[in-house]
Design an enzyme around this catalytic site. Sequence first.
Site, PDB file in Angstrom:
ATOM      1  N   HIS A 226      18.012 -40.936  -8.299  1.00 23.38           N
ATOM      2  CA  HIS A 226      17.374 -40.569  -7.039  1.00 23.38           C
ATOM      3  C   HIS A 226      18.079 -41.146  -5.813  1.00 23.38           C
ATOM      4  O   HIS A 226      18.374 -40.408  -4.874  1.00 23.38           O
ATOM      5  CB  HIS A 226      15.870 -40.807  -7.018  1.00 23.38           C
ATOM      6  CG  HIS A 226      15.276 -39.987  -5.905  1.00 23.38           C
ATOM      7  ND1 HIS A 226      15.180 -38.600  -5.979  1.00 23.38           N
ATOM      8  CD2 HIS A 226      14.888 -40.311  -4.668  1.00 23.38           C
ATOM      9  CE1 HIS A 226      14.733 -38.127  -4.834  1.00 23.38           C
ATOM     10  NE2 HIS A 226      14.543 -39.138  -4.021  1.00 23.38           N
ATOM     11  N   HIS A 377      15.810 -25.931  -5.484  1.00 24.37           N
ATOM     12  CA  HIS A 377      15.558 -27.071  -4.574  1.00 24.37           C
ATOM     13  C   HIS A 377      16.859 -27.794  -4.247  1.00 24.37           C
ATOM     14  O   HIS A 377      17.185 -28.036  -3.089  1.00 24.37           O
ATOM     15  CB  HIS A 377      14.546 -28.028  -5.229  1.00 24.37           C
ATOM     16  CG  HIS A 377      14.545 -29.419  -4.663  1.00 24.37           C
ATOM     17  ND1 HIS A 377      14.097 -29.688  -3.382  1.00 24.37           N
ATOM     18  CD2 HIS A 377      14.918 -30.614  -5.193  1.00 24.37           C
ATOM     19  CE1 HIS A 377      14.203 -30.993  -3.163  1.00 24.37           C
ATOM     20  NE2 HIS A 377      14.702 -31.570  -4.237  1.00 24.37           N
ATOM     21  N   ARG A 442      15.649 -23.791 -16.286  1.00 20.52           N
ATOM     22  CA  ARG A 442      16.959 -24.144 -15.738  1.00 20.52           C
ATOM     23  C   ARG A 442      17.889 -24.450 -16.911  1.00 20.52           C
ATOM     24  O   ARG A 442      17.444 -24.586 -18.045  1.00 20.52           O
ATOM     25  CB  ARG A 442      16.848 -25.341 -14.786  1.00 20.52           C
ATOM     26  CG  ARG A 442      16.458 -26.640 -15.450  1.00 20.52           C
ATOM     27  CD  ARG A 442      16.297 -27.792 -14.472  1.00 20.52           C
ATOM     28  NE  ARG A 442      17.572 -28.315 -14.016  1.00 20.52           N
ATOM     29  CZ  ARG A 442      17.750 -29.567 -13.551  1.00 20.52           C
ATOM     30  NH1 ARG A 442      16.724 -30.407 -13.472  1.00 20.52           N
ATOM     31  NH2 ARG A 442      18.922 -29.979 -13.141  1.00 20.52           N
ATOM     32  N   ARG A 443      19.165 -24.563 -16.626  1.00 22.97           N
ATOM     33  CA  ARG A 443      20.170 -24.954 -17.601  1.00 22.97           C
ATOM     34  C   ARG A 443      20.123 -24.097 -18.864  1.00 22.97           C
ATOM     35  O   ARG A 443      20.195 -24.618 -19.971  1.00 22.97           O
ATOM     36  CB  ARG A 443      19.966 -26.421 -17.996  1.00 22.97           C
ATOM     37  CG  ARG A 443      20.179 -27.353 -16.839  1.00 22.97           C
ATOM     38  CD  ARG A 443      19.901 -28.769 -17.191  1.00 22.97           C
ATOM     39  NE  ARG A 443      20.738 -29.656 -16.387  1.00 22.97           N
ATOM     40  CZ  ARG A 443      20.636 -30.971 -16.397  1.00 22.97           C
ATOM     41  NH1 ARG A 443      19.762 -31.555 -17.150  1.00 22.97           N
ATOM     42  NH2 ARG A 443      21.421 -31.708 -15.647  1.00 22.97           N
TER      43      ARG A 443
END
Length: 552
Positions: A226, A377, A442-443
């Site tokens: 993060h 995002h 995703r992925r």
Amino acid sequence: MSSFTEKIKKVDPRDAKLGMAHFYVAFIGLFIGGMAGLLQTLVRSGQYTLPAGIGYYQLLTLHGVVLALVMTTYFIMGFQLVAVSRTAGTLSNKQRTTAWIGFWLMTIGTVMAAVMILLNEASVLYTFYAPLQAHALFYVGLTLVIAGSWLGSAAIIMAYVAWRKQNPGQPSPLLTFMALVNTLMWVVATIGVASTVLFQLLPWSLGIVERVDVAVSRTLFWYFGHPLVYFWLLPAYMAWYVVVPKIIGGKIFSDSLARLSFILFLLFSIPVGFHHQLMEPGIDAAWKFLQVVLTFLVIIPSLMTAFSLFATFETFGRSKGATGLFGWLKELPWGDARFLIPFIGMLSFIPGGAGGIINASNQMNQVVHNTIWVTGHFHLTVATAVILTFFGISYWLIPHLTGRTLTKAMNKLAILQGVLWAIGMTFMSGAMHAAGLLGAPRRSAFSEYGGAAQAAEWIPYQIAQAVGGSILFIAIILVLYIFINLAFFAPKGEEEFPVGEAANLAEKAPMVLENWKLWLGIVVLLIAFAYTIPFIDLIENAPIGSKGYKLW
Ligand code: HAS
């Protein structure tokens, strides 16, 4: 585009060379990573199959590692080093040599990791989660990249310390202060990723230990992951706070407020990694919730930044006679790529940030986690707000460093590039957000979820992503063309490195903001508070493996 009258303060040519070395690698990375990105959107649309046995995950790893880790780190190190040189004075020989050694270490590491990915020996994605395992040389490469970045960081810290010694009692130049905060955050954060790579993944890949504790390695990764996103963001904020006001002819709204927002990032960006692990077992819900609350605290400095930018723009517009609620918008220099490109970045950060707030909203994370919404995002945040700002910086910084100028023709091309990026990303990221809400993972390659039969609902969105991805690739070709022009062919001349002044010069920034014992002390306390007990839990409750290893 040198629209200034004062004598230009130039970055010393030796420091300029150091900065340019970083930028060459960054832009080569942009080309390779961008190409991989284009191919991915085509594969996902179901219209294209990769040639020569190249795997989807191999390509995705290349895309993520080269763009998210290599391109960003090189650009940021280069930018911060020259920003410190410009505002705190030319680097000393010792500082410069340290940074050069860092550059070469990073580069050797990058080449090692890249070769392993190209050989399909490290298709572990940019998060290199266990139990995906890569060749040991991939991990050694990553270790060298981190170690190299620490040397670059050491150069910045040494330059800051030297400046403070020469100017006792004075607040450091704003850009230098900001580069230092980002550097400190980076050093504290990378301890997490260095630990998992060195003590878990590398010994495991070498066969020294039979297994690794997956939950511990993911936790160490996100302790780093993060703050990594803020390591990307803060150089963009440096440009928004300090450079953009000068470009438009305005003032920085408040020097102290800018510094305070950076300190808040230092404090709150690290103890929040669990918001990437809200769906994972092994961490108590109470500790996850604590980190959700801390995540909401790290939103505050971004809101302060938005406020400060609006204030800068509005004050400038009104000083030019603008009236009405939004009359000031008309006064902004829309034809200047140095302003427009970062401005498009700012605009994209409004939905990008709102998406982040949704992700962080505890139970709401269940709706979006592991869907392609998350990919949408981060293409708005890092791949638009941040990267467009980096491009905007390059359009004046590269000619500044190479002794050339941004011509009217290149300025126009740069504007076209920014507009194409905005259009391409609206298609791509918009479609990703929408498909994510329909549950598209995703992925995942097209074939992995059974092709058209199962994925019929998502197909139109995947085609929209491919259309957006193709437009973005054209924009990348334009960026590279402009970069090569500015580095080697643009007319010789002097391009400004714009550094803004605060609106109220009489207001001296409080020296407490440079009390590093205090801030780093709070950082350590917050990390200990957010991580100690859950970490002990993870270790104590780890299953015992066949060789009896509990942790490593
Ligand atoms: Fe995020 C996942 C939460 C910001 C990047 N994020 C990711 C991943 C990446 C990423 C790469 O809580 C995926 C990781 C992976 O591979 O799994 N993110 C947040 C929150 C914020 C946030 C709360 N993210 C960023 C930034 C990134 C980035 C910045 C890169 C640079 N994110 C999450 C969460 C996940 C996540 C969960 C995990 C999801 C999951 O389940 O896996 C906040 O920092 C956002 C605050 C931002 C704002 C916006 C302020 C607006 C400004 C612009 C002003 C505009 C002006 C111009 C002045 C509050 C400053 C206006 C002019 C006019 C005329 C209008």
